[in-house]
Design a protein around this motif. Structure first.
Motif, PDB file in Angstrom:
ATOM      1  N   THR A  67      34.324  -9.085 -32.565  1.00  7.74           N
ATOM      2  CA  THR A  67      34.509  -7.674 -32.252  1.00  7.74           C
ATOM      3  C   THR A  67      35.379  -6.972 -33.286  1.00  7.74           C
ATOM      4  O   THR A  67      35.118  -5.827 -33.650  1.00  7.74           O
ATOM      5  CB  THR A  67      35.112  -7.517 -30.839  1.00  7.74           C
ATOM      6  N   ASP A  68      36.397  -7.654 -33.795  1.00  6.26           N
ATOM      7  CA  ASP A  68      37.287  -7.034 -34.782  1.00  6.26           C
ATOM      8  C   ASP A  68      36.783  -7.203 -36.219  1.00  6.26           C
ATOM      9  O   ASP A  68      37.434  -6.756 -37.165  1.00  6.26           O
ATOM     10  CB  ASP A  68      38.705  -7.571 -34.656  1.00  6.26           C
ATOM     11  N   LEU A  69      35.620  -7.836 -36.386  1.00  6.43           N
ATOM     12  CA  LEU A  69      34.997  -8.059 -37.699  1.00  6.43           C
ATOM     13  C   LEU A  69      35.927  -8.765 -38.685  1.00  6.43           C
ATOM     14  O   LEU A  69      35.829  -8.570 -39.895  1.00  6.43           O
ATOM     15  CB  LEU A  69      34.482  -6.737 -38.282  1.00  6.43           C
ATOM     16  N   ALA A  70      36.802  -9.623 -38.186  1.00  2.00           N
ATOM     17  CA  ALA A  70      37.747 -10.362 -39.033  1.00  2.00           C
ATOM     18  C   ALA A  70      37.255 -11.786 -39.302  1.00  2.00           C
ATOM     19  O   ALA A  70      38.059 -12.703 -39.466  1.00  2.00           O
ATOM     20  CB  ALA A  70      39.118 -10.378 -38.372  1.00  2.00           C
ATOM     21  N   CYS A  71      35.963 -11.964 -39.386  1.00  2.00           N
ATOM     22  CA  CYS A  71      35.365 -13.289 -39.585  1.00  2.00           C
ATOM     23  C   CYS A  71      36.005 -14.046 -40.742  1.00  2.00           C
ATOM     24  O   CYS A  71      36.318 -15.233 -40.622  1.00  2.00           O
ATOM     25  CB  CYS A  71      33.867 -13.152 -39.838  1.00  2.00           C
ATOM     26  N   SER A  72      36.175 -13.374 -41.868  1.00  2.00           N
ATOM     27  CA  SER A  72      36.720 -14.025 -43.068  1.00  2.00           C
ATOM     28  C   SER A  72      38.110 -14.586 -42.820  1.00  2.00           C
ATOM     29  O   SER A  72      38.451 -15.668 -43.318  1.00  2.00           O
ATOM     30  CB  SER A  72      36.796 -13.024 -44.227  1.00  2.00           C
ATOM     31  N   LEU A  73      38.916 -13.855 -42.051  1.00  4.15           N
ATOM     32  CA  LEU A  73      40.287 -14.293 -41.791  1.00  4.15           C
ATOM     33  C   LEU A  73      40.323 -15.441 -40.787  1.00  4.15           C
ATOM     34  O   LEU A  73      41.139 -16.356 -40.916  1.00  4.15           O
ATOM     35  CB  LEU A  73      41.130 -13.113 -41.316  1.00  4.15           C
ATOM     36  N   TYR A  74      39.440 -15.417 -39.787  1.00  4.98           N
ATOM     37  CA  TYR A  74      39.357 -16.545 -38.845  1.00  4.98           C
ATOM     38  C   TYR A  74      38.923 -17.800 -39.581  1.00  4.98           C
ATOM     39  O   TYR A  74      39.466 -18.885 -39.376  1.00  4.98           O
ATOM     40  CB  TYR A  74      38.366 -16.249 -37.713  1.00  4.98           C
ATOM     41  N   LEU A  75      37.941 -17.662 -40.449  1.00  2.00           N
ATOM     42  CA  LEU A  75      37.391 -18.780 -41.202  1.00  2.00           C
ATOM     43  C   LEU A  75      38.457 -19.481 -42.031  1.00  2.00           C
ATOM     44  O   LEU A  75      38.506 -20.697 -42.114  1.00  2.00           O
ATOM     45  CB  LEU A  75      36.291 -18.238 -42.115  1.00  2.00           C
ATOM     46  N   SER A 131      32.913 -30.989 -40.523  1.00  4.30           N
ATOM     47  CA  SER A 131      33.087 -31.815 -41.709  1.00  4.30           C
ATOM     48  C   SER A 131      32.873 -31.015 -42.995  1.00  4.30           C
ATOM     49  O   SER A 131      33.065 -31.531 -44.082  1.00  4.30           O
ATOM     50  CB  SER A 131      32.119 -33.002 -41.669  1.00  4.30           C
ATOM     51  N   LEU A 132      32.498 -29.750 -42.877  1.00  6.81           N
ATOM     52  CA  LEU A 132      32.294 -28.904 -44.050  1.00  6.81           C
ATOM     53  C   LEU A 132      33.623 -28.530 -44.692  1.00  6.81           C
ATOM     54  O   LEU A 132      34.630 -28.363 -44.009  1.00  6.81           O
ATOM     55  CB  LEU A 132      31.570 -27.612 -43.667  1.00  6.81           C
ATOM     56  N   THR A 133      33.601 -28.338 -45.996  1.00  2.00           N
ATOM     57  CA  THR A 133      34.787 -27.839 -46.688  1.00  2.00           C
ATOM     58  C   THR A 133      34.899 -26.340 -46.433  1.00  2.00           C
ATOM     59  O   THR A 133      33.931 -25.703 -45.987  1.00  2.00           O
ATOM     60  CB  THR A 133      34.681 -28.080 -48.209  1.00  2.00           C
ATOM     61  N   LEU A 134      36.050 -25.779 -46.745  1.00  2.00           N
ATOM     62  CA  LEU A 134      36.230 -24.336 -46.591  1.00  2.00           C
ATOM     63  C   LEU A 134      35.201 -23.580 -47.428  1.00  2.00           C
ATOM     64  O   LEU A 134      34.606 -22.598 -46.967  1.00  2.00           O
ATOM     65  CB  LEU A 134      37.655 -23.918 -46.972  1.00  2.00           C
ATOM     66  N   GLU A 135      34.958 -24.033 -48.645  1.00  3.94           N
ATOM     67  CA  GLU A 135      33.988 -23.370 -49.512  1.00  3.94           C
ATOM     68  C   GLU A 135      32.593 -23.388 -48.890  1.00  3.94           C
ATOM     69  O   GLU A 135      31.841 -22.415 -48.999  1.00  3.94           O
ATOM     70  CB  GLU A 135      33.955 -24.020 -50.904  1.00  3.94           C
ATOM     71  N   GLU A 136      32.225 -24.496 -48.246  1.00  4.86           N
ATOM     72  CA  GLU A 136      30.916 -24.589 -47.589  1.00  4.86           C
ATOM     73  C   GLU A 136      30.850 -23.656 -46.379  1.00  4.86           C
ATOM     74  O   GLU A 136      29.816 -23.022 -46.132  1.00  4.86           O
ATOM     75  CB  GLU A 136      30.631 -26.034 -47.170  1.00  4.86           C
ATOM     76  N   LYS A 137      31.932 -23.535 -45.636  1.00  5.91           N
ATOM     77  CA  LYS A 137      31.969 -22.614 -44.491  1.00  5.91           C
ATOM     78  C   LYS A 137      31.864 -21.168 -44.974  1.00  5.91           C
ATOM     79  O   LYS A 137      31.164 -20.354 -44.366  1.00  5.91           O
ATOM     80  CB  LYS A 137      33.260 -22.804 -43.687  1.00  5.91           C
ATOM     81  N   ILE A 138      32.548 -20.860 -46.061  1.00  9.22           N
ATOM     82  CA  ILE A 138      32.486 -19.516 -46.639  1.00  9.22           C
ATOM     83  C   ILE A 138      31.052 -19.231 -47.102  1.00  9.22           C
ATOM     84  O   ILE A 138      30.515 -18.150 -46.853  1.00  9.22           O
ATOM     85  CB  ILE A 138      33.492 -19.366 -47.794  1.00  9.22           C
ATOM     86  N   GLY A 139      30.427 -20.203 -47.738  1.00  8.08           N
ATOM     87  CA  GLY A 139      29.043 -20.053 -48.179  1.00  8.08           C
ATOM     88  C   GLY A 139      28.092 -19.835 -47.023  1.00  8.08           C
ATOM     89  O   GLY A 139      27.186 -18.988 -47.095  1.00  8.08           O
TER      90      GLY A 139
END
Length: 161
Positions: free
Chosen positions: A115-123, A138-146
């Motif tokens: 709802t707050d569109l803060a997906c990037s910050l939660y991730l 088991s994904l790396t942060l870079e893989e989750k960002i991708g």
């Protein structure tokens, strides 16, 4: 995401008229946004709680979409998952957001989005969602960002088709 100016934001909108883009409420804190931690710029219209906006880089251009938020499920305690970043929230932490498709015809597409569109910050763990909000992966942060970038891109493609 690179820092973007109000002029660029307004010019990026693909699913509203130039007049609507000119009148929409752009955040006043663009100069202090954590741009290095953002995969897209998203915000709610504080003067109109049912409206939200999302701007993302797609290739070499910015694509912005105006969103409508479905009415809240206030009091709900069940968890819902954001279809962009896969963060789970209780209550109204995730909302059905719909975007008018380009080309008219009255069609729209929707997705369940934080709802707050803060997906990037939660991730990235920069904003706390509470216990159970981010499932162990088991994904790396870079893989989750991708993955999130692909999900955002696919949503925007559904809006612009």
């Amino acid at each position: 995401m690179r820092p973007i100016a109000e002029r660029e934001i307004r010019a990026s909108f693909v699913n509203c008229t130039k007049g609507e883009a000119k009148r929409l409420a752009v955040p006043r804190d663009l100069d202090v946004r954590p741009w290095d931690d953002l995969d897209f710029l998203g915000w709610q219209d504080l003067s109109s709680p049912g409206r939200a906006y999302l701007v993302a880089e797609q290739g070499d251009r910015l694509v912005g979409v105006a969103l409508r938020r479905a009415t809240s499920n206030a009091g709900h305690v069940r968890r819902s998952m954001c279809s962009l970043c896969l963060t789970t929230h209780t209550g109204d932490g995730v909302s059905l957001m719909t975007a008018r498709r380009t080309g008219g015809g009255g069609n729209s597409v929707g997705a369940y989005i934080c709802t707050d569109l803060a997906c990037s910050l939660y991730l990235r763990g920069k904003k706390d969602v509470g216990p159970g909000g981010r499932m162990p992966e088991s994904l790396t942060l870079e893989e989750k960002i991708g993955r999130t970038a692909v999900n955002v891109s696919e949503f925007l493609q559904r809006v612009t088709v």
